[in-house]
Design a protein around this motif. Structure first.
Motif, PDB file in Angstrom:
ATOM      1  N   VAL B 106       0.857  -1.182   0.000  1.00 24.74           N
ATOM      2  CA  VAL B 106       0.000   0.000   0.000  1.00 24.74           C
ATOM      3  C   VAL B 106       0.895   1.234   0.000  1.00 24.74           C
ATOM      4  CG1 VAL B 106      -1.861   1.201   1.211  1.00 24.74           C
ATOM      5  CG2 VAL B 106      -1.702  -1.306   1.318  1.00 24.74           C
ATOM      6  N   ARG B 169      -4.102  -9.639   0.691  1.00 19.70           N
ATOM      7  CA  ARG B 169      -4.544  -8.804   1.827  1.00 19.70           C
ATOM      8  C   ARG B 169      -3.858  -9.239   3.107  1.00 19.70           C
ATOM      9  NH1 ARG B 169      -9.217  -8.729  -1.138  1.00 19.70           N
ATOM     10  NH2 ARG B 169     -10.049 -10.637  -0.225  1.00 19.70           N
ATOM     11  N   THR B 174      -1.632  -4.736  -1.895  1.00 15.23           N
ATOM     12  CA  THR B 174      -2.854  -4.299  -2.561  1.00 15.23           C
ATOM     13  C   THR B 174      -2.767  -4.671  -4.040  1.00 15.23           C
ATOM     14  OG1 THR B 174      -4.250  -2.404  -3.046  1.00 15.23           O
ATOM     15  CG2 THR B 174      -1.913  -1.981  -2.885  1.00 15.23           C
TER      16      THR B 174
END
Lengths: 476, 221
Positions: B106, B169, B174
């Motif tokens: 992320v 996850r 991501t």
């Protein structure tokens, strides 16, 4: 198919080399490689470039395996994809070349020999863009010209005809036999052999149906003389081409991808680049395919329907002349060097994983060399056929070994000459080695000084059964 | 009476789905999916004759079919795109669905990195995809647990199979863009298809029928 944590997905050593497997080669692929342009042209499914890396082990290009003793030695290393051909195979290759040449001559074809390499600009006219990634190209050190190793004979013969045989009455019947070099598979699949042995014919100056039939007959006769009854898959360049040119893909990039998707019959990919062509994928099978094609391609240009009619009447001619030949049809077949304009075909036999014969009509190739005229031809992959024969049958034994300690002994010299004069295969060997020599090299008997009289005696070589390579029962 | 044809099937989860679809098409493969050490099974069917089924690693099926050892087989589209085998792949079997996608931590955008390092089991696909967008990625080929690579600094991003995205996850990754969708494909050897046209076309048509029956069932329910 598999999940990221699936332990079944192990490293595949044959794919280890990629355009960007290290940062050095990654930048080289972009700045230095002529393929970089092709690699940037993808949309939809990210297909590797047609000119992408070959499927080969990583070590093929290195001097050896790091950390292991280099037993083979770089002194005898070969480039990937070429090989030596040792006695039994070399002989089988020559036998295949002779058999096909004999059949070609029976049908009135004359042999021509073309150069091993040619000017890039000239041959490229005939081969077209599709062949470019598969051509070995280098600079002539004497002139600075870019030259290519021939990847194919047909374009060369078109040039030869334009250069020398314009005045000869038509039709011209020419044949060739020899090797071609391919740097890579034109469609980017793995290519295990980069040097191919081919024998083939070209029938130039007529577009009559009898010419198409003649070429197919010569092909069937040649394979029959080599002991094969092929299945002939009939295809037509006038089906895919008008649909691509007049159909969905409006740009060359999509057209190229559509051809690549058709070449492997990938309906999902084709749907994304040229949905109008998807029905072509399923148009293969027995003769009923032609009926199905007329129905499913109802809206297609008239040219497409002419092509289907042509295949229909060619199949009639072929079945009338060769009632036992097995025919299949494939209207979506799309893979060749790009010069076919009409019908084309592939010949398949049991035990070979791909076509061993390919041919077809190419009415616009000679035009590229300023002599527009129709032509049709075929090429037989005698390299694959010869290799297959070697696996299927042990080598035939023949001849005699003259065994003698004193090789100058007059009666031996005389006997050796006498046998050779009658056409018998005769080799001279020092007596102690004779039996092993005869066995390993496939001789039937040994001739030596008689143990009971003053003359010579001939003793048969025991036929070794089991593990001896290349030596077994005489099949001749 | 008819010649025994050889089939190459991938072992593992896809095998069960293959067997049920083939069974619905009248090509009953019997109990070959039961866990056993046997990798070669003889199968006789009423409709399509006799077969020898080889249970292979998914990545190996294309090689067996390309070289004509197997007349046909089942392979994942990911494998076909990565390997580019010289086989025909005319039928989407519609199971084994997943996608080959880019994933990263992320807040990390691999496209903003000048020469991103990409960990993957698909070096050819990943390398060509980044090249096709003008980014010469540095490819690190791994054989499993690809998700770890960005976490420990081996790579800026990964190119991998994604089914539900759950594994990503769980590892704090991501999912980025999808490179292409994957499903199982029926693949044919080029020569076998022509030499055994009647039989292999028959099998393909039966599979098409079984797939149509399945999707028909879905719409009605």
């Amino acid at each position: 198919m598999t999940t990221p944590d699936d332990p079944r997905n192990a490293r595949d050593p044959s794919r280890a080399e990629t355009p960007a497997s290290t940062s050095v080669s990654a930048s080289a692929s972009v700045s230095g490689s002529p393929n970089a342009g092709a690699a940037t042209s993808h949309v939809g499914p990210a297909r590797p470039a047609a000119s992408g890396p070959l499927a080969r082990p990583n070590l093929a290009g290195s001097a050896g395996i790091a950390g292991l003793p280099d037993r083979s030695g770089s002194a005898v290393r070969l480039p990937f994809g070429v090989a030596d051909h040792l006695p039994p195979e070399a002989k089988a290759l020559r036998d295949h070349a002779e058999t096909t040449s004999r059949i070609f001559e029976l049908y009135g074809y004359d042999r021509v020999i073309t150069p091993l390499f040619e000017l890039n600009d000239v041959l490229d006219r005939g081969l077209g863009a599709a062949a470019r990634p598969s051509v070995f190209r280098f600079v002539d050190p004497a002139t600075g010209d870019v030259v290519v190793l021939r990847p194919d004979f047909t374009a060369q013969i078109a040039r030869l005809v334009a250069a020398h045989l314009v005045e000869r009455p038509r039709p011209l019947r020419l044949y060739y036999e020899g090797r071609v070099a391919r740097a890579a598979d034109p469609l980017g699949h793995g290519l295990l052999t980069r040097e191919l042995f081919q024998a083939g014919i070209e029938l130039i100056g007529t577009s009559e149906p009898w010419a198409d039939l003649e070429v197919l007959s010569v092909g069937l006769a040649s394979l029959s003389a080599l002991g094969h009854a092929p299945t002939i898959d009939l295809c037509h360049a006038g089906i895919v081409d008008p649909l691509i040119d007049g159909g969905a893909p409006h740009n060359q990039r999509l057209a190229k991808q559509a051809r690549e998707a058709l070449a492997v019959k990938d309906p999902v990919w084709l749907q994304t680049v040229a949905p109008a062509l998807v029905p072509l994928i399923d148009l293969y099978g027995q003769r009923e395919v032609l009926t199905r094609a007329r129905r499913e391609l109802r809206a297609a240009p008239k040219l497409v329907h002419q092509a289907i009619d042509e295949l229909d009447s060619l199949a009639d001619l072929l079945e009338a002349k060769h009632p036992t030949v097995r025919l299949t049809f494939d209207l979506g077949e799309q893979r060749n060097l790009g010069y076919y304009t009409g019908f084309f075909f592939h010949g398949y036999i049991e035990g070979a994983s791909d076509a061993v014969m390919v041919g077809g009509r190419y009415d616009h190739l000679l035009e590229q060399f300023q002599t527009p005229e129709p032509a049709v031809g075929l090429a037989i992959d005698i390299g694959t056929l010869a290799g297959r024969v070697l696996r299927a049958w042990p080598r035939a034994r023949s001849g005699v070994v003259m065994a003698e300690r004193d090789l100058r002994r007059p009666e031996m010299v005389e006997e050796t000459a006498r046998r050779r004069a009658t056409g018998e295969r005769t080799a001279v060997v020092a007596a102690d080695d004779a039996e092993q020599y005869a066995r390993i090299n496939g001789f039937l008997s040994i001739c030596r000084k008689s143990t009971t009289s003053s003359g010579l005696e001939e003793i048969p070589v025991i036929d070794p059964t089991g593990d001896e390579p290349h030596v077994a029962t005489d099949v001749g | 009476m008819r010649e025994v044809l050889r089939i190459g099937l991938p072992k593992g989860r896809v095998l069960a789905e293959t067997c049920s679809l083939f069974g619905e098409a009248g090509l009953d493969l019997g109990d070959i999916e039961k866990p056993t050490r046997r990798l070669i099974h003889e199968v006789e069917t009423l409709q399509f004759g006799r077969f020898e089924v080889l249970i292979l690693r998914a990545k190996d099926v294309p090689a067996y079919v390309e070289h004509g050892v197997c007349a046909f087989g089942v392979a994942g589209y990911d494998t076909l795109v990565e390997q580019r085998p010289n086989v025909l792949q005319p039928l989407d079997l519609a199971f084994g669905r997943c996608r080959v996608a880019i994933a990263h931590r992320v807040g990390v955008d691999p496209w903003r990195i000048e020469k991103p390092r990409i960990a993957t089991k698909f070096p050819r696909i990943a390398g060509d995809y980044f090249l096709s967008r003008g980014t010469p990625a540095q490819i690190v080929e791994l054989s499993g647990a690809i998700e770890i690579a960005p976490l420990v600094g081996l790579a800026d991003a990964i190119v991998d199979i994604v089914e539900t995205g759950e594994t990503l996850r769980k590892n704090g990754l991501t999912e980025g863009e999808t490179i292409f969708e994957v499903s199982a494909r029926l693949i044919f050897n080029r020569a076998s298809l022509r030499l055994h046209m009647d039989r292999l076309r028959g099998i393909q048509e039966a599979l098409v029928g079984a797939l149509a029956a399945r999707s028909g069932g879905q719409t009605s329910s």
